[in-house]
Design a protein around this motif. Structure first.
Motif, mmCIF file in Angstrom:
data_model
loop_
_atom_site.group_PDB
_atom_site.id
_atom_site.type_symbol
_atom_site.label_atom_id
_atom_site.label_comp_id
_atom_site.label_asym_id
_atom_site.label_seq_id
_atom_site.Cartn_x
_atom_site.Cartn_y
_atom_site.Cartn_z
ATOM 1 N N PRO A 116 -24.037 -40.072 -26.521
ATOM 2 C CA PRO A 116 -25.020 -41.074 -26.937
ATOM 3 C C PRO A 116 -24.532 -42.475 -26.582
ATOM 4 O O PRO A 116 -23.329 -42.677 -26.361
ATOM 5 C CB PRO A 116 -25.089 -40.886 -28.459
ATOM 6 C CG PRO A 116 -23.756 -40.326 -28.825
ATOM 7 C CD PRO A 116 -23.332 -39.470 -27.661
ATOM 8 N N GLN B 30 -26.906 -40.193 -34.253
ATOM 9 C CA GLN B 30 -27.329 -39.693 -32.941
ATOM 10 C C GLN B 30 -26.491 -38.492 -32.498
ATOM 11 O O GLN B 30 -26.980 -37.626 -31.775
ATOM 12 C CB GLN B 30 -27.232 -40.798 -31.889
ATOM 13 C CG GLN B 30 -28.410 -41.774 -31.911
ATOM 14 C CD GLN B 30 -28.329 -42.738 -30.756
ATOM 15 O OE1 GLN B 30 -27.279 -43.277 -30.437
ATOM 16 N NE2 GLN B 30 -29.452 -42.973 -30.115
ATOM 17 N N GLN C 294 -28.023 -35.521 -33.998
ATOM 18 C CA GLN C 294 -29.288 -35.192 -33.329
ATOM 19 C C GLN C 294 -29.038 -34.466 -32.011
ATOM 20 O O GLN C 294 -29.754 -33.508 -31.672
ATOM 21 C CB GLN C 294 -30.096 -36.471 -33.097
ATOM 22 C CG GLN C 294 -30.628 -37.095 -34.386
ATOM 23 C CD GLN C 294 -31.237 -38.466 -34.144
ATOM 24 O OE1 GLN C 294 -30.710 -39.282 -33.380
ATOM 25 N NE2 GLN C 294 -32.365 -38.744 -34.782
ATOM 26 N N ILE C 295 -28.018 -34.895 -31.277
ATOM 27 C CA ILE C 295 -27.684 -34.228 -30.012
ATOM 28 C C ILE C 295 -27.245 -32.791 -30.278
ATOM 29 O O ILE C 295 -27.667 -31.852 -29.600
ATOM 30 C CB ILE C 295 -26.579 -35.007 -29.260
ATOM 31 C CG1 ILE C 295 -27.135 -36.314 -28.707
ATOM 32 C CG2 ILE C 295 -25.997 -34.159 -28.125
ATOM 33 C CD1 ILE C 295 -26.088 -37.233 -28.115
ATOM 34 N N LEU D 249 -30.212 -30.669 -31.163
ATOM 35 C CA LEU D 249 -31.059 -30.432 -29.989
ATOM 36 C C LEU D 249 -30.451 -29.361 -29.086
ATOM 37 O O LEU D 249 -31.165 -28.504 -28.552
ATOM 38 C CB LEU D 249 -31.256 -31.743 -29.220
ATOM 39 C CG LEU D 249 -32.161 -31.711 -27.992
ATOM 40 C CD1 LEU D 249 -33.548 -31.176 -28.333
ATOM 41 C CD2 LEU D 249 -32.270 -33.104 -27.373
ATOM 42 N N LEU E 2 -32.004 -32.625 -23.134
ATOM 43 C CA LEU E 2 -31.102 -33.731 -23.474
ATOM 44 C C LEU E 2 -31.452 -34.999 -22.718
ATOM 45 O O LEU E 2 -31.362 -36.113 -23.263
ATOM 46 C CB LEU E 2 -29.650 -33.328 -23.190
ATOM 47 C CG LEU E 2 -29.052 -32.274 -24.121
ATOM 48 C CD1 LEU E 2 -27.765 -31.712 -23.539
ATOM 49 C CD2 LEU E 2 -28.795 -32.872 -25.499
ATOM 50 N N GLY F 201 -34.181 -36.116 -21.948
ATOM 51 C CA GLY F 201 -35.284 -36.816 -22.597
ATOM 52 C C GLY F 201 -34.849 -37.594 -23.823
ATOM 53 O O GLY F 201 -35.648 -38.340 -24.404
ATOM 54 N N PHE F 202 -33.580 -37.425 -24.199
ATOM 55 C CA PHE F 202 -33.085 -38.043 -25.424
ATOM 56 C C PHE F 202 -31.964 -39.049 -25.166
ATOM 57 O O PHE F 202 -31.904 -40.105 -25.786
ATOM 58 C CB PHE F 202 -32.590 -36.937 -26.374
ATOM 59 C CG PHE F 202 -32.154 -37.425 -27.725
ATOM 60 C CD1 PHE F 202 -33.072 -37.954 -28.623
ATOM 61 C CD2 PHE F 202 -30.818 -37.382 -28.091
ATOM 62 C CE1 PHE F 202 -32.673 -38.420 -29.872
ATOM 63 C CE2 PHE F 202 -30.400 -37.838 -29.334
ATOM 64 C CZ PHE F 202 -31.337 -38.358 -30.223
ATOM 65 N N VAL F 203 -31.042 -38.714 -24.248
ATOM 66 C CA VAL F 203 -29.944 -39.621 -23.895
ATOM 67 C C VAL F 203 -29.776 -39.667 -22.378
ATOM 68 O O VAL F 203 -30.152 -38.729 -21.677
ATOM 69 C CB VAL F 203 -28.598 -39.189 -24.534
ATOM 70 C CG1 VAL F 203 -28.598 -39.427 -26.027
ATOM 71 C CG2 VAL F 203 -28.260 -37.748 -24.217
#
Length: 292
Positions: free
Chosen positions: A171, A228, A231-232, A235, A270, A272-274
């Motif tokens: 992150p 975060q 969250q990773i 996910l 991933l 799409g998130f980081v």
């Protein structure tokens, strides 16, 4: 004369803290292995006795604060080398990520200078110098897979784990190792990693058992500091990873995957998130990393 040396990242398959030491460090027990996400250190012999450093990442220090620079200074002073060196670090490993990028650069520098300066030192001698730079440097000198004890400098070499894909996600936050250890409380640890079971999984190359044996007692501290990271991890699990763990003091989280089809699904989820997501393979065993 110039040579190039690979500096692979490491991940912690287990990280356990056993006690606080009188010297202020913590007594640890860790199983670590290298992956093929790597920096490259180019070493060019200088005619004078100066040590200089450049890096592809502009925010990385180019003086004694840099582990690779410090490695060159220590080796030069220890063995009274009359030559200098210019170091160039091509950074691929994210900085302050729990992947030992700086320690691996230092280890690559020690191995490279051993050849460039004709010192003819053993890996054990290089690891002894490395222990003065940082706790992860001795492991990085050897590479491969190992059980590390003490403050990380006592190395027991292991065979290669079961081969697999490793997806790493960092992150956009920094985590201070000192802060994480500062907030860590040994008496609050509810479950320690089963290091013996992890060692068995490596000996038997049992991928499923390796995933079941992943554990890091620092993870709870970092998850609380940086949501975060949690969250990773969630996910990765939801996307079908076989095993998930934070490496070192974080904030990088890695997923272990055996089937290549899962790699793309987890990577895309991933991304799409980081932004910082990497796909690597376990190196597993020691390899020669001097390229030229």
């Amino acid at each position: 004369m110039r040579i190039s040396v690979k500096a692979p990242a490491k991940i912690n398959l287990t990280l356990d803290v056993l006690a606080k030491r009188p010297d202020g460090y913590h007594e640890v027990e860790m199983v670590m292995t290298t992956v093929d996400l790597a920096d490259r250190v180019d070493l060019t012999l200088r005619g004078d006795d100066q040590i200089t450093l450049d890096c592809s990442a502009s925010f990385v220090p180019d003086d004694i604060r840099n582990h690779a620079y410090k490695a060159a200074v220590l080796l030069k002073e220890r063995y009274q080398v009359p030559y200098g060196v210019h170091l160039y670090i091509d950074k691929q490993i994210p900085v302050a990520a729990g992947l030992a990028g700086g320690s691996s650069d230092a280890a690559a520098t020690l191995r490279g200078l051993n050849q460039l300066w004709g010192l003819d030192l053993t890996l054990d001698q290089l690891a002894e110098v490395g222990a003065e730079i940082g706790s992860d440097v001795p492991f990085c000198v050897y590479g491969g897979t190992a059980l590390a004890k003490g403050r990380g400098e006592k190395i027991v070499h292991l065979g290669a784990p079961a081969p697999c894909w490793v997806i790493l996600a960092k992150p956009p936050v920094g985590v201070s190792t000192a802060d994480v250890y500062g907030q860590f409380r040994l008496e609050h640890v509810k479950q320690h990693p089963d290091t013996r079971r992890m060692l068995r999984s490596i000996e038997e190359q049992d991928f499923s058992l390796m995933c079941q044996s992943l554990g890091n007692v620092l993870e709870t501290v970092t998850l609380n500091l940086q949501p975060q990271v949690r969250q990773i991890k969630e996910l990765m699990i939801a996307s079908g990873a076989d095993g998930v763990l934070m490496s070192g003091s974080g904030p990088t989280v890695f997923a272990l995957v055996q089937k290549e089809a899962k790699v793309h699904r987890i990577y895309n989820a991933l991304r799409g998130f980081v932004k910082d997501v990497y796909v690597a393979r376990m190196l597993g065993s020691q390899e020669r990393e001097i390229l030229a």
